[in-house]
Design an enzyme around this catalytic site. Sequence first.
Site, PDB file in Angstrom:
ATOM      1  N   CYS A  70       0.762  -1.318   0.692  1.00 23.44           N
ATOM      2  CA  CYS A  70      -0.183  -0.144  -0.159  1.00 23.44           C
ATOM      3  C   CYS A  70       1.060   1.319  -0.407  1.00 23.44           C
ATOM      4  O   CYS A  70       0.492   2.302  -0.609  1.00 23.44           O
ATOM      5  CB  CYS A  70      -1.494  -0.278   1.135  1.00 23.44           C
ATOM      6  SG  CYS A  70      -2.188  -1.120   1.492  1.00 23.44           S
TER       7      CYS A  70
ATOM      8  N   CYS B  25      23.422  -3.271   2.674  1.00 24.33           N
ATOM      9  CA  CYS B  25      24.171  -2.692   3.693  1.00 24.33           C
ATOM     10  C   CYS B  25      25.785  -2.642   3.014  1.00 24.33           C
ATOM     11  O   CYS B  25      26.801  -1.667   3.699  1.00 24.33           O
ATOM     12  CB  CYS B  25      24.556  -3.488   5.249  1.00 24.33           C
ATOM     13  SG  CYS B  25      22.414  -3.205   6.134  1.00 24.33           S
TER      14      CYS B  25
ATOM     15  N   CYS C 123      -3.681  -0.686  -4.419  1.00 21.61           N
ATOM     16  CA  CYS C 123      -2.901  -1.882  -3.923  1.00 21.61           C
ATOM     17  C   CYS C 123      -2.394  -3.152  -4.515  1.00 21.61           C
ATOM     18  O   CYS C 123      -3.599  -3.746  -4.837  1.00 21.61           O
ATOM     19  CB  CYS C 123      -2.883  -1.922  -2.298  1.00 21.61           C
ATOM     20  SG  CYS C 123      -0.656  -3.369  -1.722  1.00 21.61           S
TER      21      CYS C 123
END
Lengths: 496, 77
Positions: free
Chosen positions: A322, A336, A393
């Site tokens: 959504c 990372c 969505c």
Amino acid sequence: MGLRSCSFPRYREVDPVFRLSHQPLIPIVHACDSAGGFVTFEGKVRNHANLREVLRLEYEAYEDLAVSEGEKLVAEAVARYRLESATVVHRVGLLEVGETAVIIQTAAAHRREAFAGCEWILDQLKHRVPIWKKEYYADGDSGWVGADAPGPNPELDAQLTQRQRRLAEIGDAGQARLKAASVLLVGAGGLAAGCLPYLAAAGVGTLGLIDDDVVDVSNLHRQILFSVEDVGRLKVERAAQFVNLLNPTVEVHRHAERLTEANVDRFVASYDWIVDGSDNLPTKFLLNQACRRHSKPLVTASVHGFEGQLLTVLPDGPCLRCLFPTVPAGRCVGTCAENGILGVVPGTLGILQANEVLKGILGYGEFLSHQTQLIDLRTGDTMRLSRQMNPDCPVCGSGMDICDPCEVESISAAQARFGEYIIVDVREPDEEPHLDCAHVRLPFSGLGELPEGNLVVVCETGTRSLRVAARYLAAGRSNVVSLRGGVASLAPDEPR
Amino acid sequence: MTVRYFAVLRDRRGVGEETLSTDCESIGDFICELVVKHQLDLAPALIRAAQDGSFVDDSTPIRDGAQIVLVPPVSGG
């Protein structure tokens, strides 16, 4: 089995050895010219378990099955750790304190594989091979226990959770709810390092861990369940051992595999709460969708540098899609490893994930189910941004699945999309770029205006070309796409 | 208005927050403008904006003096 000799590389030809013995065990002398590391592990009967004094143990096995399962397991260890030899002998019958219950011997070219293989065999042995253990306690009591999970100990349970049961919101009833609950952690990395210890310490009855990765030394500054000794070992194994030491009353299920479309439903359906500690967007979206299908609550978090993002998806609330209806290309926001990460960031977010789960099980406070929390640990600022169900969505509304519009999977997909197109190679001259097909060369470092017409931008891996395509799409030009994976991913029959 | 950049957008913009003015009327146009102007290297469709504490869709008009937070997908764990 006596003396053995073998020559490099032999690990695939090693005969796996697994035996049961009714007699006292003696380590076997083994030799192998191609191995430099030999590890012998002896597991002995200890005089205590779970804070109770133990006098002796009895092992009982379903012998045929134990031997066939054991041989399979040893063969797997040989292949997985490239062992030159591996032998396991397990005692059955009655054993006194100090007697040897199991001997595991491994040999490998280098010590690391020999240690890792030995430990892996021990961990797997405990929950795969049908050998049961009966503990005889000093107080006259006795009980069969799972070889891995220590026996139930209501007294220890009560002592461990004493302080939190004093809270009016928890009490004995809340503690019983925790004991009955099961939580799946997806990813045993930095977020799990924050989340897992607190869920275990709070007395959540069953914890599942899924991750196929092994510990790398670059993980340790944030994945503090592990130590330098653990490098090369499976994260789920070490994390499970951490939990067992912290709170032996917790049942831990370890799944050393990757979460995929093929197995996600099985895992999500088996647990009450799902915690997303994964480090990639495809897994986050996969989990979001599966949790929707099974009406399971999901706590998802992600981290970047000094910052983190946290939200809870309840079966009747807005979901991750959504908020982000468009599926991003795999590497458009980095990892990372590429972006850098401060260790306390996933730790903090992981603890907050544990708090969301505890809220859900115990019923205190308010969820982040209609909000996203952003945290910046440079300043300590936190922001809560409210979010709603999105009627468009693709997962819970009526929307279509939208893929990132600036990428194509292959040259043939570009052909299908555009018909006519020009290939633009943005690699630098010092990369010595080579393509067999017609193309225009415009190095990324000095990129000027792109030509008119339909363009497929390529580079070595698809990262720089995606940046170019995204920039042009943003400027309103939708006929510039990047080739996902770069020229490295071109199929052999595609023009290069 | 003030604009706050989160995660990879902050890295690519080089600042966490700035005060700006714009001729754009909708949030969606404003995101496109910023992506091009600051070379944020992310498709505008992937960036979500919150205006004064709530996520809004791209067609939402920009309020005077609004605080806008731009949030990209974040993947690290």
